[in-house]
Design a protein around this motif. Structure first.
Motif, short mmCIF file in Angstrom:
data_model
loop_
_atom_site.label_atom_id
_atom_site.label_comp_id
_atom_site.label_asym_id
_atom_site.label_seq_id
_atom_site.Cartn_x
_atom_site.Cartn_y
_atom_site.Cartn_z
N LEU A 122 25.20 -7.71 0.98
CA LEU A 122 24.29 -7.95 -0.13
C LEU A 122 23.00 -7.15 0.01
CD1 LEU A 122 24.61 -11.85 -0.34
CD2 LEU A 122 25.62 -10.18 -1.91
N SER A 123 22.50 -6.67 -1.11
CA SER A 123 21.16 -6.06 -1.10
C SER A 123 20.14 -7.20 -1.22
CB SER A 123 21.02 -5.06 -2.25
OG SER A 123 21.27 -5.70 -3.48
N GLU A 124 18.88 -6.91 -0.87
CA GLU A 124 17.86 -7.95 -0.93
C GLU A 124 17.76 -8.52 -2.35
OE1 GLU A 124 14.02 -7.61 0.97
OE2 GLU A 124 14.86 -6.09 2.31
N LYS A 125 17.58 -9.83 -2.41
CA LYS A 125 17.43 -10.60 -3.65
C LYS A 125 18.72 -10.76 -4.43
CE LYS A 125 13.02 -10.69 -2.75
NZ LYS A 125 12.74 -11.43 -1.56
N TYR A 181 25.71 -17.20 -0.81
CA TYR A 181 24.79 -16.51 0.08
C TYR A 181 23.85 -15.66 -0.76
CZ TYR A 181 27.41 -17.82 4.23
OH TYR A 181 27.99 -18.54 5.25
N THR A 182 22.56 -15.75 -0.46
CA THR A 182 21.54 -14.95 -1.12
C THR A 182 20.74 -14.25 -0.02
OG1 THR A 182 21.35 -16.54 -2.93
CG2 THR A 182 19.55 -14.95 -2.68
N ARG A 183 20.66 -12.95 -0.10
CA ARG A 183 19.85 -12.21 0.89
C ARG A 183 18.40 -12.26 0.45
NH1 ARG A 183 21.50 -6.52 3.68
NH2 ARG A 183 20.11 -6.74 5.47
N THR A 184 17.57 -12.95 1.22
CA THR A 184 16.17 -13.13 0.85
C THR A 184 15.25 -12.08 1.46
OG1 THR A 184 15.84 -14.73 2.64
CG2 THR A 184 16.45 -15.60 0.46
N SER A 185 15.67 -11.46 2.56
CA SER A 185 14.94 -10.34 3.18
C SER A 185 15.93 -9.59 4.06
CB SER A 185 13.73 -10.84 3.99
OG SER A 185 14.16 -11.50 5.16
N LYS A 226 17.24 -12.26 6.61
CA LYS A 226 17.34 -13.67 6.23
C LYS A 226 18.27 -13.85 5.02
CE LYS A 226 12.75 -15.17 7.78
NZ LYS A 226 13.16 -15.59 9.08
N TYR A 227 19.05 -14.94 5.11
CA TYR A 227 19.97 -15.30 4.05
C TYR A 227 19.81 -16.77 3.72
CZ TYR A 227 22.41 -10.91 4.82
OH TYR A 227 22.72 -9.58 4.92
N LEU A 228 19.79 -17.08 2.43
CA LEU A 228 19.82 -18.47 1.99
C LEU A 228 21.29 -18.85 1.85
CD1 LEU A 228 18.39 -21.05 1.02
CD2 LEU A 228 18.54 -20.09 -1.30
N TYR A 229 21.71 -19.82 2.66
CA TYR A 229 23.07 -20.33 2.60
C TYR A 229 23.04 -21.61 1.77
CZ TYR A 229 26.96 -23.27 3.95
OH TYR A 229 28.04 -24.11 3.90
N GLU A 230 23.97 -21.74 0.82
CA GLU A 230 24.06 -22.94 0.00
C GLU A 230 25.50 -23.42 -0.06
OE1 GLU A 230 21.46 -22.71 -3.72
OE2 GLU A 230 21.77 -20.59 -3.17
N ASN A 231 25.70 -24.71 0.23
CA ASN A 231 27.00 -25.34 0.03
C ASN A 231 26.96 -25.91 -1.38
OD1 ASN A 231 29.10 -27.29 -0.14
ND2 ASN A 231 29.23 -27.30 2.08
N ILE A 232 27.74 -25.34 -2.27
CA ILE A 232 27.70 -25.72 -3.69
C ILE A 232 28.08 -27.18 -3.90
CG2 ILE A 232 28.59 -25.18 -6.00
CD1 ILE A 232 26.86 -22.93 -4.67
#
Length: 183
Positions: free
Chosen positions: A114-117, A141-145, A148-154
């Motif tokens: 993933l690219s940032e954001k 998964y969201t790449r925040t920087s 760093k990645y924001l992991y979310e269990n839907i």
């Protein structure tokens, strides 16, 4: 290639982790010991991964309160055979998520690139080792920087911001895992 020790904060564990690679695959071998709630456990797992970080097969051997169990899985094209049974509910799934280790977060992090954001939802085979249960789950998964990645269990709204090293391996997973040593 890489040897690390993670401390499991929530699961009161230590994991001795080893990642090797050759021209075609990555191989992970790891040992976890710990005590969580009323369960003392020892777990050995081995995962064979292709160069795109897609799981090809896995073996998880556990002993929980003296009860030994195994999960074995292998991919055949887009189908999964787990403990010698076909599981069509996992067709086309690329990743597994083992409850007691932060390593399995590395699989989608390195595969998705993933690219940032940017972010992506994925389907994974969730393996709850302590309760000997597997199920399909959706994660994002969201790449925040850069690291760093924001992991979310839907399914259950669980979220955590994971910090990784240059190889995509977890350094810090707040309240769950911390890297405490590496070679």
């Amino acid at each position: 290639m890489k040897t690390m020790i993670w401390q499991g904060i929530y699961y009161q564990s230590l994991e001795y982790f080893n990642l090797q690679s050759d021209d075609e695959t990555y191989t992970v071998e790891s040992k976890i010991i710990g005590c969580h709630e009323d369960k003392m456990y020892a777990v050995n797992y081995r995962i064979l991964i292709d160069k795109n970080w897609v799981v090809q097969n896995f073996l998880i051997e556990s002993e929980i309160n003296k009860i030994k169990r195994t999960f074995s899985g292998k991919r055949d094209q887009d189908q999964w055979e787990i403990n010698n049974d076909l599981h069509p509910e996992f067709n086309s799934f690329k990743f597994i998520d083992i409850s007691l280790t932060p390593f399995t977060n590395t699989l989608p992090i390195n595969n998705l690139k993933l690219s940032e954001k940017s972010s992506q939802k994925i389907d994974v085979i969730y393996i709850d080792v302590l309760n000997h249960h597997i199920k399909p789950v959706q994660q994002q998964y969201t790449r925040t920087s850069i690291d760093k990645y924001l992991y979310e269990n839907i399914e259950n709204d669980f979220k955590a911001e994971i910090t990784v090293d240059a190889k995509g391996l977890v350094i810090s997973y707040p309240k769950l895992f911390e890297k405490i040593a590496e070679l």
